[in-house]
Design a protein around this motif. Sequence first.
Motif, PDB file in Angstrom:
ATOM      1  N   PRO A   1      -2.262   3.814   4.395  1.00  0.00           N
ATOM      2  CA  PRO A   1      -0.850   3.532   4.716  1.00  0.00           C
ATOM      3  C   PRO A   1      -0.681   2.360   5.671  1.00  0.00           C
ATOM      4  O   PRO A   1       0.191   1.505   5.476  1.00  0.00           O
ATOM      5  CB  PRO A   1      -0.374   4.854   5.346  1.00  0.00           C
ATOM      6  N   ALA A   2      -1.524   2.309   6.716  1.00  0.00           N
ATOM      7  CA  ALA A   2      -1.436   1.186   7.656  1.00  0.00           C
ATOM      8  C   ALA A   2      -1.817  -0.125   6.986  1.00  0.00           C
ATOM      9  O   ALA A   2      -1.213  -1.173   7.264  1.00  0.00           O
ATOM     10  CB  ALA A   2      -2.354   1.459   8.860  1.00  0.00           C
ATOM     11  N   ALA A   3      -2.801  -0.081   6.092  1.00  0.00           N
ATOM     12  CA  ALA A   3      -3.214  -1.310   5.403  1.00  0.00           C
ATOM     13  C   ALA A   3      -2.104  -1.829   4.502  1.00  0.00           C
ATOM     14  O   ALA A   3      -1.866  -3.046   4.420  1.00  0.00           O
ATOM     15  CB  ALA A   3      -4.482  -1.039   4.589  1.00  0.00           C
ATOM     16  N   MET A   4      -1.405  -0.909   3.811  1.00  0.00           N
ATOM     17  CA  MET A   4      -0.293  -1.333   2.955  1.00  0.00           C
ATOM     18  C   MET A   4       0.827  -1.941   3.792  1.00  0.00           C
ATOM     19  O   MET A   4       1.421  -2.964   3.417  1.00  0.00           O
ATOM     20  CB  MET A   4       0.211  -0.132   2.158  1.00  0.00           C
ATOM     21  N   PHE A   5       1.111  -1.313   4.921  1.00  0.00           N
ATOM     22  CA  PHE A   5       2.150  -1.846   5.812  1.00  0.00           C
ATOM     23  C   PHE A   5       1.723  -3.200   6.367  1.00  0.00           C
ATOM     24  O   PHE A   5       2.543  -4.101   6.540  1.00  0.00           O
ATOM     25  CB  PHE A   5       2.404  -0.851   6.941  1.00  0.00           C
ATOM     26  N   MET A   6       0.438  -3.326   6.652  1.00  0.00           N
ATOM     27  CA  MET A   6      -0.097  -4.584   7.172  1.00  0.00           C
ATOM     28  C   MET A   6       0.123  -5.722   6.178  1.00  0.00           C
ATOM     29  O   MET A   6       0.572  -6.823   6.546  1.00  0.00           O
ATOM     30  CB  MET A   6      -1.584  -4.430   7.469  1.00  0.00           C
ATOM     31  N   MET A   7      -0.192  -5.477   4.904  1.00  0.00           N
ATOM     32  CA  MET A   7      -0.046  -6.527   3.894  1.00  0.00           C
ATOM     33  C   MET A   7       1.413  -6.943   3.736  1.00  0.00           C
ATOM     34  O   MET A   7       1.724  -8.132   3.569  1.00  0.00           O
ATOM     35  CB  MET A   7      -0.632  -6.043   2.564  1.00  0.00           C
ATOM     36  N   ASN A   8       2.305  -5.979   3.809  1.00  0.00           N
ATOM     37  CA  ASN A   8       3.735  -6.289   3.714  1.00  0.00           C
ATOM     38  C   ASN A   8       4.184  -7.134   4.901  1.00  0.00           C
ATOM     39  O   ASN A   8       4.889  -8.158   4.749  1.00  0.00           O
ATOM     40  CB  ASN A   8       4.532  -4.992   3.637  1.00  0.00           C
ATOM     41  N   ALA A   9       3.765  -6.722   6.109  1.00  0.00           N
ATOM     42  CA  ALA A   9       4.165  -7.456   7.314  1.00  0.00           C
ATOM     43  C   ALA A   9       3.586  -8.864   7.330  1.00  0.00           C
ATOM     44  O   ALA A   9       4.269  -9.840   7.677  1.00  0.00           O
ATOM     45  CB  ALA A   9       3.717  -6.684   8.556  1.00  0.00           C
ATOM     46  N   LYS A  10       2.334  -8.993   6.947  1.00  0.00           N
ATOM     47  CA  LYS A  10       1.673 -10.299   6.948  1.00  0.00           C
ATOM     48  C   LYS A  10       2.366 -11.271   5.994  1.00  0.00           C
ATOM     49  O   LYS A  10       2.656 -12.422   6.363  1.00  0.00           O
ATOM     50  CB  LYS A  10       0.210 -10.128   6.542  1.00  0.00           C
ATOM     51  N   SER A  11       2.622 -10.799   4.791  1.00  0.00           N
ATOM     52  CA  SER A  11       3.278 -11.676   3.806  1.00  0.00           C
ATOM     53  C   SER A  11       4.695 -12.044   4.249  1.00  0.00           C
ATOM     54  O   SER A  11       5.141 -13.191   4.092  1.00  0.00           O
ATOM     55  CB  SER A  11       3.319 -10.974   2.446  1.00  0.00           C
ATOM     56  N   LEU A  12       5.384 -11.053   4.839  1.00  0.00           N
ATOM     57  CA  LEU A  12       6.763 -11.291   5.256  1.00  0.00           C
ATOM     58  C   LEU A  12       6.824 -12.316   6.381  1.00  0.00           C
ATOM     59  O   LEU A  12       7.630 -13.266   6.344  1.00  0.00           O
ATOM     60  CB  LEU A  12       7.391  -9.960   5.691  1.00  0.00           C
TER      61      LEU A  12
END
Length: 225
Positions: A184-195
Amino acid sequence: LCSSRYFSRKLTLVMTILTAVVFLFSAIYGAYHGWVNMNDVMVTPGSSFTNTGVFLGSGIEQTLDRAKYARDTLIFSYIPKLFMFLIAAVISVHIADRGRRMVVAQKEMSEDSARMETELQMATQIQEGMLPNIYPPFPDRKEFDIYGTMNPAREVGGDFYDFFLIDDDHLAMVVADVSGKGIPAAMFMMNAKSLIKGLVESGHDLDEAFTIANTRLCQNNDAKM
């Protein structure tokens, strides 16, 4: 033994029936042709057996009634033993059922564990691919050098870093830590990074970029990450 070895209900039932039939024929054959079992013969006190298979009662020699002896053997020996044997067979069938379910459950757990391990390895590779991993990243820029790495506490995690050129004179660096661990944290990380990267590269100032990113990240964030 079949129940313990193969955990097969069908095999256990077949072996139970086969053993009961063989047991029955052996009891009948033994009553007519085998040695006489003293426990299965009703004799008067003081009687004894001779080598010819007859017994003496009160000094009178009497011929052993093999048919009666076979009937008594079945009634007083075979049936009680068969009853105990059937109890053991029922227990064996129960053991076979439980053992088979346990083996199936263990197999499913092993398959789930292997599948999860494979998925975690793929998630690790995806996360590593999301981070800068080509060095030197800007070989034509001699005025600075940069390198980064990340070692997550688990297979995947929420920590991430990023760096990229905004223009010829500005280098953006992002270092962040998402609350929580695992996928879950990794998925959130990828979203935040791209954003964040997309907003900064599109020309937004830092305060504006992070305000927009924060607003979007808070949307549909039921986990409060």
